[in-house]
Design a protein around this motif. Structure first.
Motif, short mmCIF file in Angstrom:
data_model
loop_
_atom_site.label_atom_id
_atom_site.label_comp_id
_atom_site.label_asym_id
_atom_site.label_seq_id
_atom_site.Cartn_x
_atom_site.Cartn_y
_atom_site.Cartn_z
N SER A 1 4.98 9.26 -3.21
CA SER A 1 5.83 9.48 -2.03
C SER A 1 5.20 8.86 -0.80
O SER A 1 5.41 9.33 0.31
CB SER A 1 6.03 10.99 -1.82
N LEU A 2 4.41 7.81 -1.00
CA LEU A 2 3.72 7.16 0.13
C LEU A 2 4.70 6.53 1.11
O LEU A 2 4.36 6.32 2.27
CB LEU A 2 2.75 6.10 -0.39
N SER A 3 5.91 6.21 0.65
CA SER A 3 6.86 5.55 1.54
C SER A 3 7.24 6.43 2.73
O SER A 3 7.72 5.93 3.74
CB SER A 3 8.13 5.16 0.77
N SER A 4 7.02 7.75 2.61
CA SER A 4 7.34 8.64 3.74
C SER A 4 6.41 8.40 4.93
O SER A 4 6.70 8.83 6.05
CB SER A 4 7.27 10.10 3.30
N GLY B 1 -5.06 9.25 0.18
CA GLY B 1 -6.16 9.08 -0.76
C GLY B 1 -6.57 7.63 -0.88
O GLY B 1 -5.96 6.73 -0.29
N GLN B 2 -7.60 7.36 -1.64
CA GLN B 2 -8.08 5.99 -1.81
C GLN B 2 -7.06 5.17 -2.58
O GLN B 2 -6.35 5.67 -3.46
CB GLN B 2 -9.43 5.98 -2.55
N TYR B 3 -6.98 3.90 -2.21
CA TYR B 3 -6.05 2.99 -2.88
C TYR B 3 -6.60 2.62 -4.24
O TYR B 3 -7.72 2.11 -4.36
CB TYR B 3 -5.86 1.73 -2.03
N GLU B 4 -5.83 2.87 -5.28
CA GLU B 4 -6.25 2.58 -6.65
C GLU B 4 -5.50 1.35 -7.15
O GLU B 4 -4.34 1.43 -7.54
CB GLU B 4 -5.95 3.78 -7.57
N ALA B 5 -6.16 0.21 -7.10
CA ALA B 5 -5.58 -1.02 -7.62
C ALA B 5 -6.11 -1.22 -9.03
O ALA B 5 -7.29 -1.53 -9.22
CB ALA B 5 -5.94 -2.21 -6.74
N ARG C 1 0.82 -1.21 0.00
CA ARG C 1 0.00 0.00 0.00
C ARG C 1 0.86 1.26 0.00
O ARG C 1 0.52 2.26 -0.64
CB ARG C 1 -0.91 -0.01 1.24
N PHE C 2 1.99 1.23 0.73
CA PHE C 2 2.81 2.43 0.88
C PHE C 2 4.18 2.30 0.23
O PHE C 2 5.10 3.06 0.56
CB PHE C 2 2.96 2.77 2.37
N ASP C 3 4.33 1.34 -0.69
CA ASP C 3 5.54 1.19 -1.49
C ASP C 3 6.80 1.08 -0.63
O ASP C 3 7.79 1.81 -0.83
CB ASP C 3 5.69 2.37 -2.46
N LEU D 1 -3.73 3.82 17.81
CA LEU D 1 -4.56 4.75 17.04
C LEU D 1 -3.73 5.53 16.03
O LEU D 1 -4.17 5.76 14.90
CB LEU D 1 -5.28 5.70 18.00
N ILE D 2 -2.52 5.92 16.42
CA ILE D 2 -1.65 6.64 15.50
C ILE D 2 -1.20 5.74 14.35
O ILE D 2 -1.08 6.18 13.21
CB ILE D 2 -0.43 7.23 16.26
N PHE D 3 -0.99 4.45 14.64
CA PHE D 3 -0.55 3.52 13.61
C PHE D 3 -1.60 3.38 12.51
O PHE D 3 -1.26 3.17 11.34
CB PHE D 3 -0.26 2.14 14.23
N ALA D 4 -2.87 3.50 12.87
CA ALA D 4 -3.94 3.38 11.88
C ALA D 4 -4.19 4.69 11.14
O ALA D 4 -4.93 4.72 10.16
CB ALA D 4 -5.23 2.92 12.56
N LEU D 5 -3.56 5.78 11.59
CA LEU D 5 -3.83 7.11 11.04
C LEU D 5 -3.56 7.24 9.53
O LEU D 5 -4.35 7.90 8.83
CB LEU D 5 -3.01 8.15 11.82
N PRO D 6 -2.48 6.66 8.97
CA PRO D 6 -2.22 6.85 7.53
C PRO D 6 -3.37 6.42 6.62
O PRO D 6 -3.52 6.97 5.52
CB PRO D 6 -0.98 5.99 7.28
#
Length: 734
Positions: A232-235, A205-209, A144-146, A195-200
């Protein structure tokens, strides 16, 4: 309150006469127990209080509110001929509640079993979140976050980094402070971390598969602009690291102060059982995390949105974030009752005075400094406390042995599901569920069995270390199973050429005459299983031109595939979405021996912890656990996932290509993955065996005469006064 302190030596009490604990007097006026000599004379001339009121009902606030022996009014300190010194202490509040709110119904939980229940729930939530959910969703988060494996390993290690930062402070000051308050606030911080771990999930934005039906078939629209593909999702890995950091901060008191709080409030010979139950809950937590997390991964991450791919598709990302929301809310709730417990449970003082020390005897006698009641209450004593532990070779080598075991546990728990996913060609949710089935009986059962064996055979410290050595050697032999592995499923252009010939290792050749005109993109990875039993990179790379849906299972079926070899004359060639099912004959053997490795690894965990508690002085137990966790996490927990992630990255055959940028790994080489796992397992297990041997050889127990009564206390290993045991009232809880 008057608290007894040994004024003559550290290990036990020295009396000129043999002690006798008589039964409670049957007379109403004598509700206490008598603490006297064999002749029947009372050692102090007064009955020993047992917290019984005139009405005959026990009061939690009174059970330890009276001194063990009466002293002259106004006398601060009395030195008796027999060698016991009674030091007055500040009045303690032993009722359960929050401030002035102490309702009577809460006092039913103000027992060692009540504390054990709430601590078990907290450790279950911690294990389910940190060692269950996170390890289960690693593959989905990478996708999801590369992220790459070493980056996800860094996320996992952030937990241990936080623990190392906080351990010295928490274990030293918390060990001499109000332990339940430290525990309660820790669990609350842990809930915030979840709760913070689930924040991203909520801030991206929505995941586009992009489904293969849209861009994957031969001749379809293959456009995939690089401006859309690259991101830049890896950030977001820094947000995950912050969540893990809070997890580590919150869990720090749980496995240091929580263990010593239980140990201080129960009889010595029951302590391993209580701790084993506590740690069993911590092991069942990850197992539940794997099972529940696997279920959540079957739900698409964007809940309620229609998507054209199934969970078997490698582009699928499950609802990884649901578990963290639930665990975070539960942690916030469970912190409330823990905050209400008193600093010391009613009735615990009798267990403290009956405990026999098994601390390692340092040649220069410096270990006796720790018996000073004022030792460890100020920062000035911190260097001396560290020095005393460094002079204890048994403690040092137990820490090193724990670090080697922690490396394997951290590495395998993080990447164990990925190992199964690659070896047996499973989806992420199936692999997580499989791993959960292994951890529940092996990890949970081994943890409880370890504590049970210590209590059953009443092992002393040296015997406990030998049990740890046996477990480590057994798991060392079982880990040799990684000599074997399941072969990779054949994949055209990745593990073999399209014509079936061998493909040089490290080379990709996804183009062939059968798909040359399709214009396939390497960015579109959506594996399909051909009717010839060979996997293809995507429907386009298989040369498929049409797509339909199988109404029985909802999977996409592709037809007119020019690259798929015809196996039967009457059967048309086709390909089905997802990986080919592995028919590896070695699967049962691998799973069986993995079960044995996990079982014996966790079987030694509670005995090793018990040995650590017993080889140091009583007043240093919390601090010793804190120092041990620092060593374990610095040398094991932190480098473990990072090292395993780097090794797994080396065994990657097919990397994600995002317009020239390398992403996560799609396909691993099973033989290399097993080989690296075997090498790591052998190195760390041999080191662990060596450290346990050295710890056993260097351990120097207290002299037998240090135990009160007789040397029987050294024989049977429990901390009570063995010659004349105190008789507890009938039906009294342990």
């Amino acid at each position: 309150m008057a608290m007894p302190q040994n004024s003559t030596r550290e290990n036990g009490f020295c009396f000129a006469q043999t002690l006798d604990f008589s039964h409670p007097s049957p007379h109403p006026g004598n509700a206490g127990r008598t603490f006297g000599a064999v002749s029947g004379q009372d050692a102090c001339g007064t009955p020993l209080s047992n917290g019984i009121t005139s009405s005959g009902m026990p009061s939690p606030s009174d059970s330890c509110a009276e001194p063990l022996c009466s002293t002259t009014p106004g006398e601060e300190e009395t030195q008796l001929e027999e060698g016991i010194k009674y030091v007055s202490a500040e009045e303690e509040e032993l009722t359960c509640g929050w401030g002035g709110f102490t309702p009577g119904c809460l006092q039913l939980c103000n027992t060692s079993k009540g504390v054990l229940f709430f601590l078990c729930v907290a450790s279950f939530l911690q294990g389910m979140t940190v060692n269950g959910f996170i390890n289960t969703v690693i593959t989905s988060i990478e996708r999801r976050f590369d992220l790459r494996s070493y980056q996800s390993g860094l996320i996992a290690s952030s937990y241990d980094i936080a623990a190392c930062v906080c351990l010295t402070f928490v274990s030293y000051f918390g060990g001499n402070g109000h332990k339940p308050r430290w525990l309660g606030w820790g669990v609350l911080v842990m809930g915030l971390g979840s709760l913070i771990f689930a924040l991203p999930h909520f801030t991206t934005g929505q995941y586009e598969a992009r489904s293969a039906a849209e861009v994957g078939v031969c001749g379809g629209n293959q456009s995939l602009p690089c401006s859309q593909a690259a991101s830049s999702l890896s950030s977001y890995r820094f947000v995950f690291m912050l969540g893990q950091f809070l997890h580590g901060m919150g869990a720090t008191p749980l496995y240091t102060l929580g263990v010593t709080y239980l140990d201080e409030n129960v009889k010595t010979n029951y302590s391993p059982v209580y701790i084993a139950v506590f740690y069993t809950a911590a092991i069942l937590g990850p197992a539940a995390g794997y099972l529940v997390g696997g279920m959540f991964l079957n739900i698409y991450t964007e809940i309620g949105r229609e998507i054209g791919i199934s969970p078997e598709n490698t582009l699928w990302v499950g609802a990884w974030w649901i578990g963290f929301l639930g665990a975070g809310a539960a942690s916030l709730l469970i912190s409330i009752p823990i905050l209400g417990y008193p600093q010391r449970l009613p009735g615990s003082q009798r267990y403290i005075v009956m405990r026999v020390s098994e601390a390692h005897q340092i040649k220069d006698g410096s270990h006796k400094k720790a018996s000073d009641p004022n030792f460890g209450k100020t920062v000035k004593d911190l260097p001396r406390s560290v020095l005393l532990l460094l002079k204890n070779p048994t403690f040092i080598f137990l820490c090193l042995a724990g670090a080697t075991e922690a490396t394997l546990i951290a590495g395998m728990s993080t990447f164990g599901p990925k190992f199964l996913e690659s070896q047996f060609s499973l989806s992420a949710s199936e692999a997580a569920t499989f791993f959960g089935y292994l951890v529940v009986p092996a990890g949970g059962g081994g943890t409880f069995l370890g504590g049970f064996l210590v209590n059953k055979f009443k092992l002393r410290c040296s015997g406990i270390i030998k049990l740890c050595l046996f477990c480590t050697v057994s798991s060392l032999l079982a880990i040799l199973i990684f000599f074997i592995h399941c072969p990779n499923m054949p994949m055209a252009g990745v593990t073999q050429m399209y014509n079936g010939s061998a493909l040089p290792s490290g080379y990709l050749n996804l183009r062939a005459a059968c798909n040359m005109e399709c214009g396939c993109l390497q960015e579109t990875y959506s594996p399909v299983c051909g009717s010839d039993g060979i996997m293809y990179y995507s429907p386009c790379h298989a040369g498929c031109k049409k797509v339909s849906e199988d109404r029985r299972n909802g999977k996409k079926v592709y037809h007119e595939c020019s690259c798929v070899n015809k196996t039967l004359v009457s059967s048309p060639v086709h390909a089905e979405a997802g990986k080919c099912t592995s028919s590896c004959a070695k699967k049962p053997l691998l799973l069986c021996f993995m079960f044995v490795v996990i079982l014996f690894t966790f079987l030694s965990s509670i005995p090793a912890l018990t040995a650590t508690l017993r080889c140091v002085s009583d007043r240093q137990r919390s601090f010793a656990l804190g120092i041990q966790w620092i060593v374990v996490r610095t040398l094991g927990g932190i480098p473990g996932p990072i090292a395993f992630g780097s090794m797994i990255d080396k065994s990657c055959l097919l990397w994600q290509d995002q317009c020239g940028e390398q992403g996560s790994c799609y396909v691993y080489q099973n033989s290399a993955m097993s080989q690296y796992t075997l090498i790591a397992g052998l190195v760390y297990k041999v080191l662990g065996t060596t450290f346990f041997i050295v710890a056993c050889l260097l351990y120097k127990p207290p002299p037998l005469e240090s135990a009160p009564g007789s040397s029987d206390a050294s024989e049977n290993g429990n901390g009570d006064l063995q010659e004349h045991k105190p008789s507890l009232p009938a039906g009294e809880d342990i």
